[in-house]
Write an enzyme that holds these catalytic residues in place. Sequence first.
Site, PDB file in Angstrom:
ATOM      1  N   ARG A  24       3.967   1.493  13.921  1.00  0.00           N
ATOM      2  CA  ARG A  24       3.196   0.453  14.202  1.00  0.00           C
ATOM      3  C   ARG A  24       2.715  -0.636  13.566  1.00  0.00           C
ATOM      4  O   ARG A  24       3.184  -0.811  12.213  1.00  0.00           O
ATOM      5  CB  ARG A  24       1.903   1.247  14.734  1.00  0.00           C
ATOM      6  N   LYS A 160       5.390   2.004  -2.519  1.00  0.00           N
ATOM      7  CA  LYS A 160       5.743   2.597  -1.255  1.00  0.00           C
ATOM      8  C   LYS A 160       6.475   1.850  -0.245  1.00  0.00           C
ATOM      9  O   LYS A 160       5.616   1.143   0.088  1.00  0.00           O
ATOM     10  CB  LYS A 160       4.496   3.623  -0.820  1.00  0.00           C
ATOM     11  N   LYS A 162       7.946   1.110   3.186  1.00  0.00           N
ATOM     12  CA  LYS A 162       8.054   1.376   4.404  1.00  0.00           C
ATOM     13  C   LYS A 162       9.503   1.145   4.921  1.00  0.00           C
ATOM     14  O   LYS A 162      10.150   0.198   5.054  1.00  0.00           O
ATOM     15  CB  LYS A 162       7.088   0.667   5.489  1.00  0.00           C
ATOM     16  N   ASP A 190       8.895   5.735   2.696  1.00  0.00           N
ATOM     17  CA  ASP A 190       8.274   6.239   3.713  1.00  0.00           C
ATOM     18  C   ASP A 190       8.983   5.940   5.239  1.00  0.00           C
ATOM     19  O   ASP A 190       8.524   4.884   5.478  1.00  0.00           O
ATOM     20  CB  ASP A 190       6.779   6.148   3.814  1.00  0.00           C
ATOM     21  N   GLU A 218       9.371  10.160   1.937  1.00  0.00           N
ATOM     22  CA  GLU A 218       8.127  10.856   2.770  1.00  0.00           C
ATOM     23  C   GLU A 218       8.589  10.694   4.230  1.00  0.00           C
ATOM     24  O   GLU A 218       9.138   9.690   4.826  1.00  0.00           O
ATOM     25  CB  GLU A 218       6.939   9.967   2.669  1.00  0.00           C
ATOM     26  N   ASP A 243       4.678  14.369   5.304  1.00  0.00           N
ATOM     27  CA  ASP A 243       3.404  14.061   5.813  1.00  0.00           C
ATOM     28  C   ASP A 243       3.025  14.174   7.441  1.00  0.00           C
ATOM     29  O   ASP A 243       2.306  15.135   7.464  1.00  0.00           O
ATOM     30  CB  ASP A 243       3.549  12.370   5.639  1.00  0.00           C
ATOM     31  N   LYS A 267      -3.891  14.077   3.575  1.00  0.00           N
ATOM     32  CA  LYS A 267      -4.775  13.022   4.084  1.00  0.00           C
ATOM     33  C   LYS A 267      -5.957  13.943   4.716  1.00  0.00           C
ATOM     34  O   LYS A 267      -5.790  14.699   5.665  1.00  0.00           O
ATOM     35  CB  LYS A 267      -3.987  12.243   5.077  1.00  0.00           C
ATOM     36  N   LEU A 297      -5.179   3.456   7.316  1.00  0.00           N
ATOM     37  CA  LEU A 297      -5.697   2.399   7.110  1.00  0.00           C
ATOM     38  C   LEU A 297      -7.085   2.571   6.956  1.00  0.00           C
ATOM     39  O   LEU A 297      -7.873   2.427   8.011  1.00  0.00           O
ATOM     40  CB  LEU A 297      -5.278   1.313   8.041  1.00  0.00           C
ATOM     41  N   ASP A 320      -1.526   7.889  -2.888  1.00  0.00           N
ATOM     42  CA  ASP A 320      -1.175   6.710  -2.159  1.00  0.00           C
ATOM     43  C   ASP A 320      -2.494   6.350  -1.430  1.00  0.00           C
ATOM     44  O   ASP A 320      -2.699   6.673  -0.196  1.00  0.00           O
ATOM     45  CB  ASP A 320      -0.265   7.003  -1.018  1.00  0.00           C
ATOM     46  N   ASP A 322      -3.922   3.237  -1.263  1.00  0.00           N
ATOM     47  CA  ASP A 322      -4.186   2.087  -1.147  1.00  0.00           C
ATOM     48  C   ASP A 322      -4.671   1.162  -0.260  1.00  0.00           C
ATOM     49  O   ASP A 322      -4.697   0.102  -0.203  1.00  0.00           O
ATOM     50  CB  ASP A 322      -2.685   1.490  -1.234  1.00  0.00           C
TER      51      ASP A 322
END
Length: 378
Positions: A24, A160, A162, A190, A218, A243, A267, A297, A320, A322
Amino acid sequence: MKITDIQVKRLRIPLKKPFKTALRTVEAVEDILITIHTDTGDIGYGEAPPTAVITGDTREGIEGAILGHIKPRLLGLPVVELETIMERLHTALVGNTSAKAAVDMALYDLFARYHQAPLFRLLGGARQTLATDLTISVNDSAEMAEDARQAVLLGYSTLKIKVGKDPQQDLKRIKALRQTLGDGVTLRLDANQGWTPREAVKLIRQMEEADLGIELVEQPVKAGDLEGLKYVTQQVETLILADESVFSPLDALRIMQERAADLINIKLMKTGGIHQALKICALAEIYGMECMMGCMLESRLSVAAAAHVAAGRNIITRCDLDGPGLCADDPWQGGPVFDHAAITMSKEAGLGIVPGPTFDQYISQPFSSFSATPQKKM
Ligand SMILES: C[C@H](N)C(=O)N[C@H](CCC(=O)O)C(=O)O
Ligand SMILES: [Mg+2]
């Protein structure tokens, strides 16, 4: 300290730049914020992002789960009886892990405030400082290299990256990044489920042969493809981090028993909060599998809750976290200090965080309201 009310609001903070993954593109943190009120006047804070493509949770769904299902089960309960409350929270409805996480962290906030201790001390107090990476969104090579260069100038030594959006471009992009950055920066990738198992093995082996020094990869393959994940893990030297394949402690146990990955990304939004995250930590300690503490996010509130867990437990060896670094502003004050890569835990009780001076400009009320009538057990 008894629970008297649970209120829900919406939080919207623009990002510094659009966040792009294989799944996304997002331009703002648009999270649900909750407050748990008590008869002592203490307030616990919690936050949940509607990451529909990963958790299945939407804003309306999170609001409905909290106000319609969780709140009626918790009103009147004493915060100090945390175990009983957690049982009621986690049996209020299945799934809805983000809603549960918001409520869970607000309860831990209150529990630690009651005990007048920073939460991470109650969770084990393993360390007072943490280091986070910064995520570099998937874009064209030049933009990614520039974003990475800027991040290093800000003091990040681990990035990290993407990948997985267009697998044909991934090797080229990572080679360009490594060339721009030199050898001193740790790179983790990731793929957010963007590769097939065969693609993943081929690409990772090519990166190994090119000596690109990738610390870990990841979630290379689809969340539900545990066989594919295990195949990749067995075929490459590079560490593989699960993940999206791991939400619950049971998911984590399966990965550990099968050795389907080398590491697990915990997470709070996947586990349903701190209570379940601690169970994954306990399993990981038994199996000797190191964990990363990650985030979606999220603003500094819920990322702080994750930081408390990471600072509490030794088995969490990577962060991670951030979210605050990606946001254009921080509406909170107090709590863990996020100075780019460096996170320093603070001395305040609970999560330590309360609304700051700019808070009101980022808040709105939910569009719908839900009844909080207690439900009867059938
Ligand atoms: C923000 C964090 N660094 C991150 O990359 N999280 C993603 C999912 C975030 C999202 O799409 O909201 C991940 O680890 O997959
Ligand atoms: Mg991920």
